[in-house]
Design a protein around this motif. Structure first.
Motif, PDB file in Angstrom:
ATOM      1  N   ALA A 111      -5.847  -6.195   4.244  1.00 55.81           N
ATOM      2  CA  ALA A 111      -6.061  -4.977   5.035  1.00 55.81           C
ATOM      3  C   ALA A 111      -7.134  -5.201   6.107  1.00 55.81           C
ATOM      4  N   GLN A 112      -8.188  -5.933   5.766  1.00 53.50           N
ATOM      5  CA  GLN A 112      -9.236  -6.230   6.745  1.00 53.50           C
ATOM      6  C   GLN A 112      -8.707  -7.128   7.860  1.00 53.50           C
ATOM      7  N   ARG A 113      -7.864  -8.100   7.495  1.00 57.75           N
ATOM      8  CA  ARG A 113      -7.271  -8.969   8.521  1.00 57.75           C
ATOM      9  C   ARG A 113      -6.399  -8.156   9.465  1.00 57.75           C
ATOM     10  N   LEU A 114      -5.574  -7.305   8.903  1.00 61.36           N
ATOM     11  CA  LEU A 114      -4.693  -6.483   9.722  1.00 61.36           C
ATOM     12  C   LEU A 114      -5.506  -5.606  10.674  1.00 61.36           C
ATOM     13  N   GLU A 115      -6.577  -5.029  10.172  1.00 66.11           N
ATOM     14  CA  GLU A 115      -7.444  -4.199  11.014  1.00 66.11           C
ATOM     15  C   GLU A 115      -8.063  -5.023  12.141  1.00 66.11           C
ATOM     16  N   LEU A 116      -8.490  -6.252  11.835  1.00 67.36           N
ATOM     17  CA  LEU A 116      -9.058  -7.153  12.850  1.00 67.36           C
ATOM     18  C   LEU A 116      -8.042  -7.411  13.965  1.00 67.36           C
ATOM     19  N   PHE A 117      -6.807  -7.742  13.588  1.00 68.96           N
ATOM     20  CA  PHE A 117      -5.772  -8.045  14.574  1.00 68.96           C
ATOM     21  C   PHE A 117      -5.398  -6.810  15.396  1.00 68.96           C
ATOM     22  N   GLU A 118      -5.273  -5.656  14.739  1.00 65.47           N
ATOM     23  CA  GLU A 118      -4.903  -4.436  15.452  1.00 65.47           C
ATOM     24  C   GLU A 118      -6.014  -3.988  16.404  1.00 65.47           C
ATOM     25  N   ARG A 119      -7.254  -4.158  15.978  1.00 64.56           N
ATOM     26  CA  ARG A 119      -8.386  -3.795  16.846  1.00 64.56           C
ATOM     27  C   ARG A 119      -8.402  -4.680  18.097  1.00 64.56           C
ATOM     28  N   ARG A 120      -8.171  -5.971  17.910  1.00 65.36           N
ATOM     29  CA  ARG A 120      -8.137  -6.882  19.055  1.00 65.36           C
ATOM     30  C   ARG A 120      -6.976  -6.527  19.990  1.00 65.36           C
ATOM     31  N   ARG A 121      -5.842  -6.172  19.427  1.00 63.18           N
ATOM     32  CA  ARG A 121      -4.694  -5.783  20.242  1.00 63.18           C
ATOM     33  C   ARG A 121      -5.047  -4.562  21.086  1.00 63.18           C
ATOM     34  N   ALA A 122      -5.726  -3.591  20.487  1.00 62.81           N
ATOM     35  CA  ALA A 122      -6.140  -2.390  21.223  1.00 62.81           C
ATOM     36  C   ALA A 122      -7.113  -2.759  22.356  1.00 62.81           C
ATOM     37  N   GLU A 123      -8.023  -3.701  22.085  1.00 64.80           N
ATOM     38  CA  GLU A 123      -8.963  -4.152  23.126  1.00 64.80           C
ATOM     39  C   GLU A 123      -8.210  -4.757  24.308  1.00 64.80           C
ATOM     40  N   LEU A 124      -7.215  -5.595  24.008  1.00 61.25           N
ATOM     41  CA  LEU A 124      -6.464  -6.246  25.083  1.00 61.25           C
ATOM     42  C   LEU A 124      -5.617  -5.243  25.858  1.00 61.25           C
ATOM     43  N   LEU A 125      -5.025  -4.280  25.154  1.00 60.57           N
ATOM     44  CA  LEU A 125      -4.246  -3.246  25.845  1.00 60.57           C
ATOM     45  C   LEU A 125      -5.151  -2.416  26.761  1.00 60.57           C
ATOM     46  N   ALA A 126      -6.379  -2.152  26.324  1.00 64.04           N
ATOM     47  CA  ALA A 126      -7.337  -1.428  27.177  1.00 64.04           C
ATOM     48  C   ALA A 126      -7.667  -2.259  28.418  1.00 64.04           C
ATOM     49  N   ARG A 127      -7.769  -3.572  28.257  1.00 63.34           N
ATOM     50  CA  ARG A 127      -8.020  -4.458  29.399  1.00 63.34           C
ATOM     51  C   ARG A 127      -6.875  -4.399  30.402  1.00 63.34           C
ATOM     52  N   VAL A 128      -5.653  -4.422  29.873  1.00 62.02           N
ATOM     53  CA  VAL A 128      -4.471  -4.348  30.742  1.00 62.02           C
ATOM     54  C   VAL A 128      -4.482  -3.028  31.512  1.00 62.02           C
ATOM     55  N   ALA A 129      -4.748  -1.920  30.816  1.00 64.62           N
ATOM     56  CA  ALA A 129      -4.765  -0.601  31.459  1.00 64.62           C
ATOM     57  C   ALA A 129      -5.854  -0.534  32.528  1.00 64.62           C
ATOM     58  N   GLU A 130      -6.998  -1.110  32.242  1.00 65.67           N
ATOM     59  CA  GLU A 130      -8.106  -1.105  33.201  1.00 65.67           C
ATOM     60  C   GLU A 130      -7.741  -1.895  34.459  1.00 65.67           C
ATOM     61  N   ARG A 131      -7.068  -3.011  34.264  1.00 63.76           N
ATOM     62  CA  ARG A 131      -6.655  -3.820  35.417  1.00 63.76           C
ATOM     63  C   ARG A 131      -5.662  -3.048  36.288  1.00 63.76           C
ATOM     64  N   ARG A 132      -4.798  -2.286  35.652  1.00 60.85           N
ATOM     65  CA  ARG A 132      -3.797  -1.519  36.412  1.00 60.85           C
ATOM     66  C   ARG A 132      -4.429  -0.344  37.148  1.00 60.85           C
ATOM     67  N   ARG A 133      -5.499   0.213  36.572  1.00 57.05           N
ATOM     68  CA  ARG A 133      -6.186   1.341  37.208  1.00 57.05           C
ATOM     69  C   ARG A 133      -7.092   0.901  38.337  1.00 57.05           C
ATOM     70  N   GLY A 134      -7.447  -0.379  38.345  1.00 60.47           N
ATOM     71  CA  GLY A 134      -8.387  -0.892  39.347  1.00 60.47           C
ATOM     72  C   GLY A 134      -7.869  -0.685  40.760  1.00 60.47           C
ATOM     73  N   PRO A 135      -8.791  -0.572  41.701  1.00 67.16           N
ATOM     74  CA  PRO A 135      -8.378  -0.336  43.093  1.00 67.16           C
ATOM     75  C   PRO A 135      -7.624  -1.545  43.657  1.00 67.16           C
ATOM     76  N   GLU A 136      -6.617  -1.249  44.446  1.00 67.36           N
ATOM     77  CA  GLU A 136      -5.865  -2.309  45.118  1.00 67.36           C
ATOM     78  C   GLU A 136      -6.676  -2.771  46.314  1.00 67.36           C
ATOM     79  N   ARG A 137      -7.105  -3.995  46.278  1.00 71.45           N
ATOM     80  CA  ARG A 137      -7.864  -4.555  47.396  1.00 71.45           C
ATOM     81  C   ARG A 137      -7.075  -5.712  47.982  1.00 71.45           C
ATOM     82  N   SER A 138      -7.336  -5.937  49.196  1.00 75.52           N
ATOM     83  CA  SER A 138      -6.718  -7.089  49.843  1.00 75.52           C
ATOM     84  C   SER A 138      -7.430  -8.338  49.338  1.00 75.52           C
ATOM     85  N   VAL A 139      -6.675  -9.231  48.727  1.00 74.07           N
ATOM     86  CA  VAL A 139      -7.259 -10.461  48.213  1.00 74.07           C
ATOM     87  C   VAL A 139      -6.488 -11.645  48.774  1.00 74.07           C
TER      88      VAL A 139
END
Length: 198
Positions: free
Chosen positions: A132-160
């Motif tokens: 159960a602790q392992r599963l929680e560790l993996f699910e928590r990390r997945r949530a962190e990465l999904l938050a990263r993806v969402a943050e990248r999509r919300r970021g302002p579009e800049r000319s790069v």
């Protein structure tokens, strides 16, 4: 990060500082290689706080003396296992205390977001957790990465320029790969829990 690595390795076996440093360098991708200048202060701090202790070299259980193809190597392994040290300074052997074991579980289950290296170490030693602790560790990390993806999509579009764009594409691909890997870990852990409910 160093505490997770040191406590995790000592959970498996008592080790000399030199052996401990070598094993740290052998952890996933060699990402945990550290200098003696960092290792020994960490060991002293962990010893002062009761997480590790010095153990007698003669009572040490050296379960993993590597085998080699040479007769000289086999002789050295036999001597290390069975003969007392002759002369010179004796090496200090470190072992894990019950407080250290409890602290290792605390570090592995810490809900704070982990950087990539710390998470890799947590996975390397997650066998010391309950399913159960392992599963929680993996699910928590997945949530962190999904938050990263969402943050990248919300970021302002800049000319790069194209090089920054290529770096972003690589980061996006790495995030997708990590998420797919975590999905497999979660599915496997869930399946194991269903097969062996406790």
């Amino acid at each position: 990060m160093i505490d997770v690595a040191v406590l995790g390795l000592l959970k498996e076996q008592d080790l000399h500082g030199y052996e401990l440093r070598k094993r740290l360098g052998e952890l996933p991708g060699g990402r945990t290689a550290i200098s003696f200048g960092s290792l020994y202060p960490a060991l002293n701090r962990l010893e002062r706080t009761g997480m590790v202790k010095a153990v007698e070299a003669s009572t040490r259980t050296d379960r993993r003396v590597p085998s080699s193809a040479s007769l000289v190597g086999e002789l050295a392994a036999f001597r290390a296992r069975h003969l007392p040290a002759t002369g010179g300074r004796s090496k200090k052997v470190y072992g894990l205390t019950s407080s250290g074991e409890a602290h290792l579980v605390e570090l592995l289950t810490d809900p704070q977001p982990s950087d990539d290296r710390t998470f890799a170490l947590k996975v390397a030693f997650c066998r010391h957790l309950t399913p159960a602790q392992r599963l929680e560790l993996f699910e928590r990390r997945r949530a962190e990465l999904l938050a990263r993806v969402a943050e990248r999509r919300r970021g302002p579009e800049r000319s790069v320029d194209r090089y920054l764009r290529m770096l972003r594409e690589r980061d996006d691909a790495n995030l997708s790969t990590d998420l797919a890997w975590l999905d497999r870990l979660i599915a496997d852990e869930t399946q194991q829990m269903e097969k062996h409910p406790s």
